[in-house]
Scaffold this motif. Structure first.
Motif, mmCIF file in Angstrom:
data_model
loop_
_atom_site.group_PDB
_atom_site.id
_atom_site.type_symbol
_atom_site.label_atom_id
_atom_site.label_comp_id
_atom_site.label_asym_id
_atom_site.label_seq_id
_atom_site.Cartn_x
_atom_site.Cartn_y
_atom_site.Cartn_z
ATOM 1 N N CYS A 106 0.854 -1.185 0.000
ATOM 2 C CA CYS A 106 0.000 0.000 0.000
ATOM 3 C C CYS A 106 0.889 1.234 0.000
ATOM 4 C CB CYS A 106 -0.941 0.009 1.214
ATOM 5 S SG CYS A 106 -0.087 0.114 2.796
ATOM 6 N N ASP A 107 0.268 2.389 -0.211
ATOM 7 C CA ASP A 107 0.995 3.654 -0.190
ATOM 8 C C ASP A 107 0.859 4.376 1.148
ATOM 9 O OD1 ASP A 107 1.728 3.573 -3.062
ATOM 10 O OD2 ASP A 107 -0.446 3.731 -3.341
ATOM 11 N N MET A 108 -0.207 4.070 1.863
ATOM 12 C CA MET A 108 -0.422 4.623 3.193
ATOM 13 C C MET A 108 -1.057 3.557 4.073
ATOM 14 S SD MET A 108 -2.846 7.822 4.505
ATOM 15 C CE MET A 108 -2.070 9.017 3.413
ATOM 16 N N ALA A 109 -0.435 3.297 5.220
ATOM 17 C CA ALA A 109 -0.986 2.352 6.193
ATOM 18 C C ALA A 109 -1.483 3.137 7.399
ATOM 19 C CB ALA A 109 0.068 1.336 6.613
ATOM 20 N N ILE A 110 -2.701 2.834 7.815
ATOM 21 C CA ILE A 110 -3.353 3.550 8.909
ATOM 22 C C ILE A 110 -3.629 2.567 10.033
ATOM 23 C CG2 ILE A 110 -5.352 4.931 9.586
ATOM 24 C CD1 ILE A 110 -5.683 5.608 6.571
ATOM 25 N N SER A 146 -7.326 8.126 13.018
ATOM 26 C CA SER A 146 -6.051 7.600 13.511
ATOM 27 C C SER A 146 -4.886 8.475 13.057
ATOM 28 C CB SER A 146 -5.839 6.166 13.018
ATOM 29 O OG SER A 146 -4.581 5.683 13.447
ATOM 30 N N GLY A 147 -4.082 8.898 14.021
ATOM 31 C CA GLY A 147 -2.900 9.692 13.696
ATOM 32 C C GLY A 147 -1.657 8.856 13.485
ATOM 33 N N GLN A 148 -1.772 7.538 13.683
ATOM 34 C CA GLN A 148 -0.623 6.654 13.513
ATOM 35 C C GLN A 148 -0.641 6.156 12.074
ATOM 36 O OE1 GLN A 148 0.486 7.224 16.530
ATOM 37 N NE2 GLN A 148 -1.589 7.817 17.114
#
Length: 224
Positions: A106-110, A146-148
């Protein structure tokens, strides 16, 4: 090999910052660890200086979004990992969030955090964020606030206007999806300080709701 920069925004976190940074240092390999002190009036900067590669101290409190944007402009990594300053020992689990991005899944993991031990507030801010993201992108997140997050630098460089406060995650999610990037929500056993059902807690959630609504309004106008 992808270089990793870890960014930790902090505001008056002297009670937790050392535990968080220690856990990162011991368990999360990275090329640089940057703390952005968002105008703290306590010893956050001094304590962070013993563990971070760089401490950026903002002269006044500008908000979480402004702190993160300041930090990633200084960072040199190919992958940037955003972690809250009050995660304490649970920050050791951050590799679970980094791996999907470094592996190219993925390009961004939340991060999806475990359910809180006690219910705080009425869930209005989360519901507004979730429905707003779904309405504007078609993506139905379970962790819209989520900020992580772990994210490729390319994604950050493509983002539009972002809120300086608590609306930054919502805007980041919408912009990334609109640009065609792949997002993945990942269960991670992070835990952080929970806001209470007192005046301070309700004021915090009220400010968060205002920032989220502002970000959704901006992204709605941009998408028209």
């Amino acid at each position: 090999m992808k270089k990793v920069s870890i960014l930790v925004p902090a505001y008056n976190e002297a009670a937790y910052i050392v535990q968080t940074l220690q856990a990162i240092r011991r368990h999360v390999p990275c090329q640089e660890l940057i703390v952005i002190d968002d105008g703290s009036s306590d010893q956050t900067s001094e304590l962070a200086g013993g563990w971070a590669d760089q401490v950026i101290r903002l002269p006044v409190n500008r908000g979480k979004g402004a702190a993160l944007k300041t930090g990633w402009r200084e960072a040199r990594g190919d992958v940037l990992l955003f972690l809250d300053s009050d995660l304490r020992e649970s920050a050791m689990h951050a590799n679970h969030l980094l791996h999907p991005v470094k592996a190219g899944w993925c390009d961004m993991a939340i991060a999806k955090l475990p359910s809180p031990k006690r219910r705080a507030g009425f869930g209005v801010a989360k519901a507004v964020a979730r429905h707003g993201i779904r309405y504007l992108t078609g993506f139905d997140p379970t962790a819209p606030l989520s900020g992580q997050r772990a994210v490729r630098r390319e994604v950050l460089e493509s983002l539009g206007r972002l809120d300086d406060g608590f609306g930054i995650e919502v805007a980041m999610t919408i912009d990334a999806l609109r640009a065609g990037y792949r997002l993945l929500e990942v269960p991670v056993h992070f835990c952080h300080r929970e806001s209470g059902n007192n005046l301070a807690g309700f004021l915090h959630r009220g400010r968060e709701l205002i920032a989220i609504s502002r970000s959704l309004g901006v992204k709605w106008r941009e998408g028209r």
